[in-house]
Design a protein around this motif. Sequence first.
Motif, PDB file in Angstrom:
ATOM      1  N   ILE A   1     -61.786  26.960  15.006  1.00  0.00           N
ATOM      2  CA  ILE A   1     -61.147  26.848  13.684  1.00  0.00           C
ATOM      3  C   ILE A   1     -62.221  26.678  12.611  1.00  0.00           C
ATOM      4  N   ARG A   2     -63.226  25.843  12.883  1.00  0.00           N
ATOM      5  CA  ARG A   2     -64.300  25.610  11.915  1.00  0.00           C
ATOM      6  C   ARG A   2     -65.036  26.907  11.596  1.00  0.00           C
ATOM      7  N   LYS A   3     -65.376  27.659  12.636  1.00  0.00           N
ATOM      8  CA  LYS A   3     -66.090  28.922  12.433  1.00  0.00           C
ATOM      9  C   LYS A   3     -65.244  29.918  11.645  1.00  0.00           C
ATOM     10  N   GLN A   4     -63.936  29.959  11.928  1.00  0.00           N
ATOM     11  CA  GLN A   4     -63.049  30.884  11.213  1.00  0.00           C
ATOM     12  C   GLN A   4     -62.952  30.511   9.736  1.00  0.00           C
ATOM     13  N   LEU A   5     -62.811  29.214   9.451  1.00  0.00           N
ATOM     14  CA  LEU A   5     -62.748  28.767   8.055  1.00  0.00           C
ATOM     15  C   LEU A   5     -64.048  29.106   7.318  1.00  0.00           C
ATOM     16  N   LYS A   6     -65.173  28.885   7.990  1.00  0.00           N
ATOM     17  CA  LYS A   6     -66.469  29.180   7.385  1.00  0.00           C
ATOM     18  C   LYS A   6     -66.604  30.675   7.118  1.00  0.00           C
ATOM     19  N   ALA A   7     -66.195  31.506   8.082  1.00  0.00           N
ATOM     20  CA  ALA A   7     -66.289  32.965   7.929  1.00  0.00           C
ATOM     21  C   ALA A   7     -65.386  33.461   6.798  1.00  0.00           C
ATOM     22  N   ASP A   8     -64.242  32.816   6.621  1.00  0.00           N
ATOM     23  CA  ASP A   8     -63.300  33.221   5.571  1.00  0.00           C
ATOM     24  C   ASP A   8     -63.682  32.673   4.193  1.00  0.00           C
ATOM     25  N   GLY A   9     -64.720  31.835   4.139  1.00  0.00           N
ATOM     26  CA  GLY A   9     -65.181  31.310   2.852  1.00  0.00           C
ATOM     27  C   GLY A   9     -64.452  30.057   2.402  1.00  0.00           C
ATOM     28  N   TRP A  10     -63.702  29.426   3.275  1.00  0.00           N
ATOM     29  CA  TRP A  10     -62.981  28.207   2.942  1.00  0.00           C
ATOM     30  C   TRP A  10     -63.823  26.981   3.287  1.00  0.00           C
ATOM     31  N   ASP A  11     -63.391  25.830   2.775  1.00  0.00           N
ATOM     32  CA  ASP A  11     -64.016  24.568   3.162  1.00  0.00           C
ATOM     33  C   ASP A  11     -63.771  24.387   4.662  1.00  0.00           C
ATOM     34  N   TYR A  12     -64.777  23.966   5.402  1.00  0.00           N
ATOM     35  CA  TYR A  12     -64.644  23.863   6.852  1.00  0.00           C
ATOM     36  C   TYR A  12     -64.974  22.457   7.354  1.00  0.00           C
ATOM     37  N   GLY A  13     -64.620  21.465   6.534  1.00  0.00           N
ATOM     38  CA  GLY A  13     -64.810  20.060   6.916  1.00  0.00           C
ATOM     39  C   GLY A  13     -63.672  19.574   7.804  1.00  0.00           C
ATOM     40  N   PRO A  14     -63.758  18.354   8.270  1.00  0.00           N
ATOM     41  CA  PRO A  14     -62.759  17.811   9.181  1.00  0.00           C
ATOM     42  C   PRO A  14     -61.325  17.821   8.635  1.00  0.00           C
ATOM     43  N   ARG A  15     -61.168  17.586   7.334  1.00  0.00           N
ATOM     44  CA  ARG A  15     -59.809  17.594   6.767  1.00  0.00           C
ATOM     45  C   ARG A  15     -59.204  18.986   6.804  1.00  0.00           C
ATOM     46  N   SER A  16     -60.000  19.977   6.462  1.00  0.00           N
ATOM     47  CA  SER A  16     -59.508  21.362   6.497  1.00  0.00           C
ATOM     48  C   SER A  16     -59.210  21.783   7.926  1.00  0.00           C
ATOM     49  N   ILE A  17     -60.066  21.395   8.841  1.00  0.00           N
ATOM     50  CA  ILE A  17     -59.845  21.726  10.253  1.00  0.00           C
ATOM     51  C   ILE A  17     -58.571  21.054  10.739  1.00  0.00           C
ATOM     52  N   TYR A  18     -58.360  19.795  10.355  1.00  0.00           N
ATOM     53  CA  TYR A  18     -57.143  19.081  10.747  1.00  0.00           C
ATOM     54  C   TYR A  18     -55.908  19.818  10.238  1.00  0.00           C
ATOM     55  N   TYR A  19     -55.950  20.225   8.975  1.00  0.00           N
ATOM     56  CA  TYR A  19     -54.802  20.932   8.398  1.00  0.00           C
ATOM     57  C   TYR A  19     -54.521  22.222   9.165  1.00  0.00           C
ATOM     58  N   GLU A  20     -55.557  23.003   9.403  1.00  0.00           N
ATOM     59  CA  GLU A  20     -55.377  24.272  10.127  1.00  0.00           C
ATOM     60  C   GLU A  20     -54.868  24.031  11.549  1.00  0.00           C
ATOM     61  N   ALA A  21     -55.409  23.032  12.212  1.00  0.00           N
ATOM     62  CA  ALA A  21     -54.989  22.729  13.589  1.00  0.00           C
ATOM     63  C   ALA A  21     -53.540  22.264  13.625  1.00  0.00           C
ATOM     64  N   SER A  22     -53.126  21.490  12.622  1.00  0.00           N
ATOM     65  CA  SER A  22     -51.750  20.996  12.609  1.00  0.00           C
ATOM     66  C   SER A  22     -50.745  22.098  12.301  1.00  0.00           C
ATOM     67  N   GLN A  23     -51.222  23.232  11.768  1.00  0.00           N
ATOM     68  CA  GLN A  23     -50.331  24.359  11.493  1.00  0.00           C
ATOM     69  C   GLN A  23     -50.081  25.206  12.743  1.00  0.00           C
ATOM     70  N   GLN A  24     -50.889  25.031  13.756  1.00  0.00           N
ATOM     71  CA  GLN A  24     -50.717  25.795  14.988  1.00  0.00           C
ATOM     72  C   GLN A  24     -49.520  25.265  15.767  1.00  0.00           C
ATOM     73  N   GLU A  25     -48.792  26.190  16.401  1.00  0.00           N
ATOM     74  CA  GLU A  25     -47.645  25.769  17.201  1.00  0.00           C
ATOM     75  C   GLU A  25     -48.084  25.090  18.485  1.00  0.00           C
ATOM     76  N   LYS A  26     -49.092  25.651  19.138  1.00  0.00           N
ATOM     77  CA  LYS A  26     -49.555  25.081  20.404  1.00  0.00           C
ATOM     78  C   LYS A  26     -51.038  24.757  20.298  1.00  0.00           C
ATOM     79  N   PHE A  27     -51.323  23.493  20.061  1.00  0.00           N
ATOM     80  CA  PHE A  27     -52.702  23.041  20.020  1.00  0.00           C
ATOM     81  C   PHE A  27     -53.051  22.513  21.409  1.00  0.00           C
ATOM     82  N   PRO A  28     -54.251  22.801  21.935  1.00  0.00           N
ATOM     83  CA  PRO A  28     -54.616  22.309  23.269  1.00  0.00           C
ATOM     84  C   PRO A  28     -54.492  20.783  23.359  1.00  0.00           C
TER      85      PRO A  28
END
Length: 140
Positions: free
Chosen positions: A80-107
């Motif tokens: 998720i961090r690498k994808q956010l960085k590649a897309d030009g978004w902030d890739y800190g822990p808060r952004s990663i948390y938000y993206e991870a919480s949007q997933q239906e099935k998180f490991p």
Amino acid sequence: MKNSLSPQTRATIINFDPLQPHALSVTEFCRSIKISRSVFYKIRNRAVHESTAALHPRSRAPRTPARKYGPPVVNELVKIRKQLKADGWDYGPRSIYYEASQQEKFPGGKVPSVATIARLLSSVGHVDAEFVKVNEASGS
């Protein structure tokens, strides 16, 4: 400050017999060794049920240890961090948390907290050197 009684003090409590002639009362005995009556009775009760285990304090460790996150969770956070960085978004822990919480099935079923995400990413070397220098300079 030491919160537990020594095995010798516990043995004294266990072996105390208030029914002996000229024995101290339970209250006086507790005052003499500087414990409360409730502690006295807890240790005596534990000695009845657990025998010599009463000579040592019980473990204060949690019955259920802190949650452990394995490689699948860490790998997903890094992805998720690498994808956010590649897309030009902030890739800190808060952004990663938000993206991870949007997933239906998180490991693992549950998304780690923001602080845990930061700790997990740091443990695998995914921390920007600039951020570390800024925090060290500010004393954080």
